[in-house]
Design an enzyme around this catalytic site. Structure first.
Site, PDB file in Angstrom:
ATOM      1  N   HIS A  73     122.272 117.662 -38.577  1.00 52.34           N
ATOM      2  CA  HIS A  73     122.365 116.692 -37.478  1.00 52.34           C
ATOM      3  C   HIS A  73     121.003 116.278 -36.940  1.00 52.34           C
ATOM      4  O   HIS A  73     120.086 117.093 -36.859  1.00 52.34           O
ATOM      5  CB  HIS A  73     123.282 117.195 -36.359  1.00 52.34           C
ATOM      6  CG  HIS A  73     122.846 118.422 -35.619  1.00 52.34           C
ATOM      7  ND1 HIS A  73     122.166 118.358 -34.430  1.00 52.34           N
ATOM      8  CD2 HIS A  73     123.015 119.740 -35.870  1.00 52.34           C
ATOM      9  CE1 HIS A  73     121.946 119.585 -33.976  1.00 52.34           C
ATOM     10  NE2 HIS A  73     122.438 120.441 -34.839  1.00 52.34           N
ATOM     11  N   ASP A 190     116.234 122.472 -34.065  1.00 51.51           N
ATOM     12  CA  ASP A 190     117.690 122.358 -34.159  1.00 51.51           C
ATOM     13  C   ASP A 190     118.042 120.898 -33.906  1.00 51.51           C
ATOM     14  O   ASP A 190     118.022 120.466 -32.769  1.00 51.51           O
ATOM     15  CB  ASP A 190     118.340 123.288 -33.133  1.00 51.51           C
ATOM     16  CG  ASP A 190     119.844 123.125 -33.048  1.00 51.51           C
ATOM     17  OD1 ASP A 190     120.427 122.488 -33.922  1.00 51.51           O
ATOM     18  OD2 ASP A 190     120.426 123.636 -32.063  1.00 51.51           O
ATOM     19  N   GLU A 224     126.550 116.298 -33.133  1.00 51.08           N
ATOM     20  CA  GLU A 224     126.810 117.736 -33.302  1.00 51.08           C
ATOM     21  C   GLU A 224     126.696 118.506 -32.006  1.00 51.08           C
ATOM     22  O   GLU A 224     127.500 119.393 -31.734  1.00 51.08           O
ATOM     23  CB  GLU A 224     125.841 118.326 -34.342  1.00 51.08           C
ATOM     24  CG  GLU A 224     126.224 119.743 -34.817  1.00 51.08           C
ATOM     25  CD  GLU A 224     125.747 120.870 -33.907  1.00 51.08           C
ATOM     26  OE1 GLU A 224     126.229 121.997 -34.082  1.00 51.08           O
ATOM     27  OE2 GLU A 224     124.914 120.639 -33.009  1.00 51.08           O
ATOM     28  N   GLU A 225     125.688 118.182 -31.205  1.00 52.13           N
ATOM     29  CA  GLU A 225     125.419 119.003 -30.007  1.00 52.13           C
ATOM     30  C   GLU A 225     126.546 118.941 -28.975  1.00 52.13           C
ATOM     31  O   GLU A 225     126.580 119.758 -28.058  1.00 52.13           O
ATOM     32  CB  GLU A 225     124.079 118.606 -29.351  1.00 52.13           C
ATOM     33  CG  GLU A 225     122.839 118.976 -30.167  1.00 52.13           C
ATOM     34  CD  GLU A 225     122.591 120.482 -30.333  1.00 52.13           C
ATOM     35  OE1 GLU A 225     123.361 121.283 -29.777  1.00 52.13           O
ATOM     36  OE2 GLU A 225     121.642 120.836 -31.041  1.00 52.13           O
ATOM     37  N   ASP A 245     122.070 124.209 -40.706  1.00 57.09           N
ATOM     38  CA  ASP A 245     121.699 124.239 -39.288  1.00 57.09           C
ATOM     39  C   ASP A 245     120.971 125.552 -39.022  1.00 57.09           C
ATOM     40  O   ASP A 245     121.099 126.512 -39.774  1.00 57.09           O
ATOM     41  CB  ASP A 245     122.952 124.095 -38.412  1.00 57.09           C
ATOM     42  CG  ASP A 245     122.654 123.439 -37.071  1.00 57.09           C
ATOM     43  OD1 ASP A 245     121.508 123.534 -36.596  1.00 57.09           O
ATOM     44  OD2 ASP A 245     123.584 122.847 -36.488  1.00 57.09           O
ATOM     45  N   HIS A 325     117.487 126.215 -28.544  1.00 58.29           N
ATOM     46  CA  HIS A 325     117.837 125.413 -27.357  1.00 58.29           C
ATOM     47  C   HIS A 325     116.862 125.703 -26.213  1.00 58.29           C
ATOM     48  O   HIS A 325     117.246 125.714 -25.037  1.00 58.29           O
ATOM     49  CB  HIS A 325     119.295 125.616 -26.926  1.00 58.29           C
ATOM     50  CG  HIS A 325     120.257 124.871 -27.818  1.00 58.29           C
ATOM     51  ND1 HIS A 325     121.543 124.574 -27.450  1.00 58.29           N
ATOM     52  CD2 HIS A 325     120.094 124.331 -29.050  1.00 58.29           C
ATOM     53  CE1 HIS A 325     122.143 123.906 -28.427  1.00 58.29           C
ATOM     54  NE2 HIS A 325     121.280 123.750 -29.421  1.00 58.29           N
TER      55      HIS A 325
HETATM   56 ZN   LIG Z   1     122.225 122.531 -34.477  1.00 58.84          ZN
END
Ligand SMILES: [Zn+2]
Length: 348
Positions: A73, A190, A224-225, A245, A325
């Site tokens: 993603h 990410d 995706e998130e 991922d 994150h």
């Molecule tokens: Zn991810």
């Protein structure tokens, strides 16, 4: 068989450009266009978009009667303007799952409806120690406690509106990409790292004049998130899906920044045992440095696809990413291992 060479300079250049292209979920057009423009250099890649805005890159295989798919993603964490405060500063709402303290003090851009960008910083509203004392340390970081301070002359809501800013404008965080001693640190590794893994694998195949064993669809996901990226866009004829991922690092985790990881279970339960086992066999065969791991608080686009009714074996691989994150970091060894693993999967 030996795997084709991976051009590290190409990989780092593409990854850096992608990281520096703001793309919070819902505002991914520029990142999707960047991947599309890059892949358009390879005539064997057939490009198309889903109506939801994901990019599909199809490469015919030695055996065109079978299809496999991979997904990564390009959408990231971010925020949206929720309110313009009487002070002219902005109240935000989060896009994706993260804690406010992970972006406190970060530079940001507000992307206005007119297509302009306004610079700012994300701060605790009670940010000055000289005024607010212990509140600076103790205030709970939530939507009400945080604000954007704009680098523009405004002290009223009307002055901020006059800048072209309105409710619903997307806000992106500075990625702060840095490469030192093989380490890559940046926000949004990410999952831009893995989108770059797919692009560099396609580049390697192209340079080596190789075709994947079966027809392969590369899905560049854009939601995706928020949990539903690959719920659309993976064709029913794809008999396998590899979600690429990041691997989650921390206390008790088996993954690290120098290996690719195979996730066999996360918050959505176990991945497909047969396909996961095959990924391990392939990694062993090509001496790819990998770990097997379980991610306790994690979901992937593979599961979004399954939950939407996808009837295909799904496995999850990716490089180990520290402080996910948050201000993330990985190492070139994990990134190269992941591209190698993708190549081995495509060719073996
Ligand atoms: Zn991810």
């Amino acid at each position: 068989m030996k795997l084709p060479t991976i051009d590290q300079t190409y990989f780092v250049d593409f990854l850096t450009r992608l990281l520096n292209t703001p793309s919070p979920t819902g505002f991914t057009e520029n990142a999707i266009s960047l991947v599309e423009a890059e892949l358009s250099h390879f005539p064997e890649v057939q490009l198309s978009r889903t109506r939801k805005g994901a990019l599909l890159a199809l490469i015919e295989g030695e055996d065109p009667s079978q299809m496999h798919a991979l997904t990564a993603h390009v959408d990231t964490l971010g925020a949206m303007v929720k309110e313009i405060k009487a002070s002219g500063r902005l109240k935000l709402t989060k896009i994706g799952g993260y804690a406010w303290n992970t972006v406190e003090g970060e530079g940001c851009w507000v992307h206005t409806f007119a297509g302009e960008k306004v610079r700012g910083s994300i701060l605790l509203a009670k940010s000055s120690s000289h005024v607010h004392g212990s509140a600076v340390a103790e205030d709970k970081r939530d939507d009400n406690a945080m604000e954007v301070r704009l680098d523009a002359r405004t002290i009223t809501a009307d002055e901020t509106r006059a800048l072209g800013i309105g409710v619903g404008d997307f806000v992106s965080f500075d990625p702060r990409v840095e490469l030192t001693n093989g380490f890559v640190r940046s926000r949004h590794l990410d999952d831009k790292a893995c989108a770059a893994n797919l692009v560099s694998a396609i580049h390697s195949l192209h340079q080596a004049g190789l075709k994947p064993k079966v027809t392969t669809l590369f899905h560049f996901s854009n939601y995706e998130e928020v949990g539903h990226g690959a719920s659309a866009g993976i064709p029913a004829e794809a008999s396998e899906l590899i979600s690429v991922d990041m691997a989650a690092l921390g206390d008790g985790q088996n993954s690290d920044e120098f290996h690719a990881s195979l996730c066999v279970k996360d918050s959505g339960g176990p991945y497909h045992h047969g396909l996961s086992s095959r990924m391990r066999t392939v990694a062993e065969k090509y001496s790819i440095p990998y770990k097997v791991d379980i991610y306790p608080q994690y979901g992937s686009d593979g599961e979004a696809f399954w939950r939407a009714g996808g009837d295909t074996a799904v496995a999850l691989i990716g490089p180990g990413v520290d402080a996910s994150h948050n201000y993330e970091r990985t190492h070139m060894e994990a990134l190269l291992a992941t591209t190698q693993w993708v190549l081995a999967y495509l060719l073996d």
